[in-house]
Design an enzyme around this catalytic site. Structure first.
Site, PDB file in Angstrom:
ATOM      1  N   SER A 103      43.814  32.651  47.454  1.00 25.65           N
ATOM      2  CA  SER A 103      44.964  33.808  47.375  1.00 25.65           C
ATOM      3  C   SER A 103      45.811  33.667  45.811  1.00 25.65           C
ATOM      4  CB  SER A 103      46.071  33.174  48.082  1.00 25.65           C
ATOM      5  OG  SER A 103      46.468  32.075  47.610  1.00 25.65           O
TER       6      SER A 103
ATOM      7  N   HIS B 245      43.256  36.025  53.506  1.00 29.39           N
ATOM      8  CA  HIS B 245      43.095  36.888  52.313  1.00 29.39           C
ATOM      9  C   HIS B 245      41.811  38.035  52.681  1.00 29.39           C
ATOM     10  CE1 HIS B 245      46.173  35.483  50.300  1.00 29.39           C
ATOM     11  NE2 HIS B 245      46.611  36.097  49.681  1.00 29.39           N
TER      12      HIS B 245
ATOM     13  N   LYS C 136      48.983  39.965  55.602  1.00 34.11           N
ATOM     14  CA  LYS C 136      47.890  40.641  54.606  1.00 34.11           C
ATOM     15  C   LYS C 136      47.240  41.480  54.620  1.00 34.11           C
ATOM     16  CE  LYS C 136      48.134  36.561  52.775  1.00 34.11           C
ATOM     17  NZ  LYS C 136      48.659  34.687  53.354  1.00 34.11           N
TER      18      LYS C 136
HETATM   19  C1  LIG Z   1      49.153  33.630  53.100  1.00 35.80           C
HETATM   20  C2  LIG Z   1      48.440  32.674  54.076  1.00 35.80           C
HETATM   21  C3  LIG Z   1      48.581  31.949  55.256  1.00 35.80           C
HETATM   22  C4  LIG Z   1      49.629  31.822  55.199  1.00 35.80           C
HETATM   23  O1  LIG Z   1      49.918  32.454  55.910  1.00 35.80           O
HETATM   24  P1  LIG Z   1      51.578  33.629  56.441  1.00 35.80           P
HETATM   25  O2  LIG Z   1      51.632  34.415  57.910  1.00 35.80           O
HETATM   26  O3  LIG Z   1      51.901  34.332  55.244  1.00 35.80           O
HETATM   27  O4  LIG Z   1      52.359  32.448  56.755  1.00 35.80           O
HETATM   28  C5  LIG Z   1      47.989  30.672  55.589  1.00 35.80           C
HETATM   29  N1  LIG Z   1      46.434  30.156  54.108  1.00 35.80           N
HETATM   30  C6  LIG Z   1      46.261  31.529  53.483  1.00 35.80           C
HETATM   31  C7  LIG Z   1      44.807  30.807  52.589  1.00 35.80           C
HETATM   32  C8  LIG Z   1      47.530  32.365  53.406  1.00 35.80           C
HETATM   33  O5  LIG Z   1      46.150  32.987  51.725  1.00 35.80           O
END
Ligand SMILES: *Cc1c(COP(=O)(O)O)cnc(C)c1O
Length: 390
Positions: A170, A198, A230
């Site tokens: 990320s 992502h 996302k």
């Molecule tokens: C953003 C992210 C999360 C968290 O997800 P949310 O739904 O925002 O809690 C978990 N793992 C990775 C790799 C992320 O980039």
């Protein structure tokens, strides 16, 4: 209270203090957004909003209970079926968020005798999940599969082993050589968990289900995790994999068992989003056009040394780190860009290691070429002037 206030002072002095700041929501915002993870612009898509609104009217605003009590609706089961088909797995389970879900999964599957091997830049939720599980763990250097192999070799032969990694990282926008990682996992009898947070909705020619699909390892990876928050424009998360592991999680994952299910509107939006990315490759087409346009401008305009060096064969992605090491440089450049209307965040420790402070540019299908040109030229000026003024 004094101790807490002092702790905050320490953060302020080391420029690590953070605040929540509002920014205008919706399509009429004055910002050009280069920081959010709305890679396909789906968070503003009318058909997701319609699906959510309709579900709220029909089924109400809350799920009324946890999944094992009253929270399992036909809609959630239909979404889980869709996710399993999309990911090409036997089964899938919806979880309440990526962060909460990763903790639930890792706690639910790991015990103190297990060994976990993880990339040192893994998302905080994966790190926290492993730590809370009580399993033994070793970190390998970022994307360094030779290091991973060395660590696996040293672990007890008979122990149950898991390799846990982000697919698209990320903060760095890079990703592991998943076919090779699967080779290593198979050689050492390790299971593999890949977090596609992502990458879901962005990678994969046929279904856009993530990097596992794009790199041809969907059937070799044990569990694929992802979020709806996302590219899919909503909220919530999922895990997809073999039936026996999904059934295990239903019985062991405390974050699944002891939390209220997601509301109907959220489930409906997620269902609509997965259907759309699967059926409509044009959503992604615009994103990739922007990704290539932005990269080529940055490579042409920025002085050398600010962009990451890509690994061999690696593809350029929608997350572009621009390295501005030093405690306040990234912050100052970011503030300057924000004053000019470009929302680009500075990423600082503890999110990234000290000395690797950076701007994180997130490309989205909703940006225009003119906006990308504007950002790159503003960034070029900011870097030249702030770096000289240092
Ligand atoms: C953003 C992210 C999360 C968290 O997800 P949310 O739904 O925002 O809690 C978990 N793992 C990775 C790799 C992320 O980039």
């Amino acid at each position: 209270m004094d101790a807490y206030a002092k702790q905050l002072d320490v953060l302020k002095k080391s420029l690590q203090y953070r605040e929540v700041k509002p920014f205008a929501e919706g399509p009429n915002s004055n910002w050009v957004d280069f920081s959010g993870n709305d890679f396909l612009g789906l968070s503003q898509h009318p058909s997701l909003a319609d699906a959510a609104g309709q579900a709220a009217k029909e089924f109400g605003t809350g799920a009324t209970g946890s999944r094992l009590i009253s929270g399992t609706s036909e809609s959630i089961l239909a979404l889980e079926k869709l996710l399993a088909d999309w990911k090409g797995t036997e089964a899938a389970l919806v979880l309440n968020s990526g962060y909460q879900g990763n903790i639930a999964i890792l706690q639910g599957l790991l015990s103190a005798d297990d060994w976990v091997f993880w990339d040192r830049l893994n998302h905080a939720s994966l790190v926290d999940g492993v730590r809370l599980s009580g399993a033994k763990w070793k970190r390998y250097r970022h994307l360094d599969l030779a290091h991973l192999q060395t660590l696996l070799k040293a672990a007890p032969f008979n122990a149950r082993k898991w390799i846990v990694t982000d697919s698209l990282f990320s903060m760095d926008g890079d990703y592991p050589d998943l076919p090779k990682l699967c080779d290593i996992a198979e050689a050492y009898g390790a299971f593999v968990l890949v977090d596609e947070a992502h990458a879901g909705g962005v990678f994969g020619k046929e279904k856009r289900s993530g990097l596992c699909e794009a790199l041809g390892v969907s059937s070799r990876v044990t569990l694929q995790v992802g979020t709806f928050s996302k590219a899919l424009g909503g909220f919530g998360a999922y895990v997809a994999g073999p039936d026996v592991l999904i059934k295990t999680l239903i019985n062991t994952a405390r974050g699944f068992i002891y939390s209220t299910a997601l509301p109907p509107s959220v489930i409906a939006a997620a269902h609509q989003a997965v259907t759309m990315v699967w059926e409509d490759s044009s959503l992604c087409g615009k994103l990739w056009e922007n990704v290539h346009f932005c990269w080529s401008l940055l490579e042409r305009e920025l002085p050398p040394g600010y962009l990451p060096k890509l690994q061999k064969k690696a593809q350029k992605t929608q997350i572009i780190p621009v390295y501005l090491p030093g405690s306040d440089l990234a912050l100052r450049v970011s503030e300057r860009l924000m004053r000019q209307g470009y929302m680009v965040r500075a990423i600082r420790p503890p999110t990234v290691p000290k000395g690797q402070e950076r701007l994180r540019i997130a490309i989205s299908a909703k940006q225009t070429r003119t906006q990308i040109e504007g950002l790159v030229s503003a960034l070029k000026c900011a870097i030249v002037e702030t770096a000289v003024a240092r």
